[in-house]
Design an enzyme around this catalytic site. Structure first.
Site: not given
Length: 252
Positions: A44, A67-68, A161, A165, A195
């Site tokens: 994370d 950092d992915v 976004y 997706k 969330t």
């Protein structure tokens, strides 16, 4: 009615990597898998959340600031997971951002690249690292996070976004074919889930109520409900399912 517990006999001592696993849906997945006896690696960028996770679970979880969207960082961290915990059996590609609202007319190239990198490129990087550091156990699996925005287009201003997706859904089908039969690959497409990230978008209670009203089940979903679906897709209970994008949207 209480949700069924994860299969402790199956997950015990299996190594699972959860990206974005320190909060929200990722945290719910992490906690369910820890309860089932899995060995967790959580990546994370929220150092405060990583520290809280480490305080709560101690040596049960390997927490790292990763950092992915950075392939080199992913490769280094994946090698550490394999060295510290063992070969990786399962991955949950959960890390993602909504990004700043922008239309095509207002296109911000830097913001577009950021959303593409975090939401889509990271799935390539993490899945590639998994393939190089995976075990030879049966019933290995990958679960990614798409969204119902892939088919609805999401809100106006969230085009980047929604596009990422949609690409995640295609990525899931393609990767499932590539890794079969050794590894199953599926994805979840959550709807509006209660969330932090959604509350940042829908800050007005009236707006949240209006969103809930268009959902057939008349409420927002919970992180735990999405996590239940994720754990099910990781487990042998879904042994004949691969290349599927499963809606978790209350019927929307």
């Amino acid at each position: 009615m209480t949700a069924p517990a994860a299969d402790t006999a199956f997950f015990r001592d299996r190594v699972v990597l959860v990206t974005g696993g320190a909060s929200g849906i990722g945290r719910a997945v992490t906690e369910k898998l820890l309860a089932a006896g899995a060995k967790l690696a959580v990546w994370d960028l929220r150092d405060d959340r990583l520290a809280e996770l480490a305080r709560t679970y101690g040596a049960q979880v390997l927490t790292r600031h990763v950092d992915v969207s950075d392939k080199a960082a992913v490769d280094t961290a994946a090698a550490e997971v394999a060295s510290r915990l063992g070969p990786i059996d399962h991955v949950v590609n959960n890390a993602g951002i909504i990004g700043r609202r922008m239309t095509v007319r207002e296109l911000d190239a830097a913001e577009l690249e950021r959303v593409l990198a975090v939401n889509l490129k990271s799935a390539f990087y993490v899945s590639s690292a998994f393939c190089r550091h995976t075990s030879d156990k049966p019933q290995r699996s990958i679960v990614g996070l798409s969204s119902i925005a892939a088919r609805t287009g999401g809100m106006v201003g969230s085009i980047a976004y929604a596009t990422t997706k949609g690409a995640m859904s295609s990525f899931t089908v393609a990767l499932a074919k590539e890794l079969a039969p050794a590894v199953r690959v599926n994805a979840l497409a959550p709807g509006v889930i209660d969330t932090e990230i959604q509350n940042d978008v829908f800050a007005d209670p009236k707006q949240i109520a209006a969103m809930a009203d268009v959902i057939p089940l008349k409420r927002l979903g919970t992180a735990a409900e999405v996590a239940d679906a994720a754990v099910w897709l990781l487990s042998p209970a879904s042994a004949y399912i691969t290349g599927v994008v499963l809606d978790v949207s209350g019927g929307r």
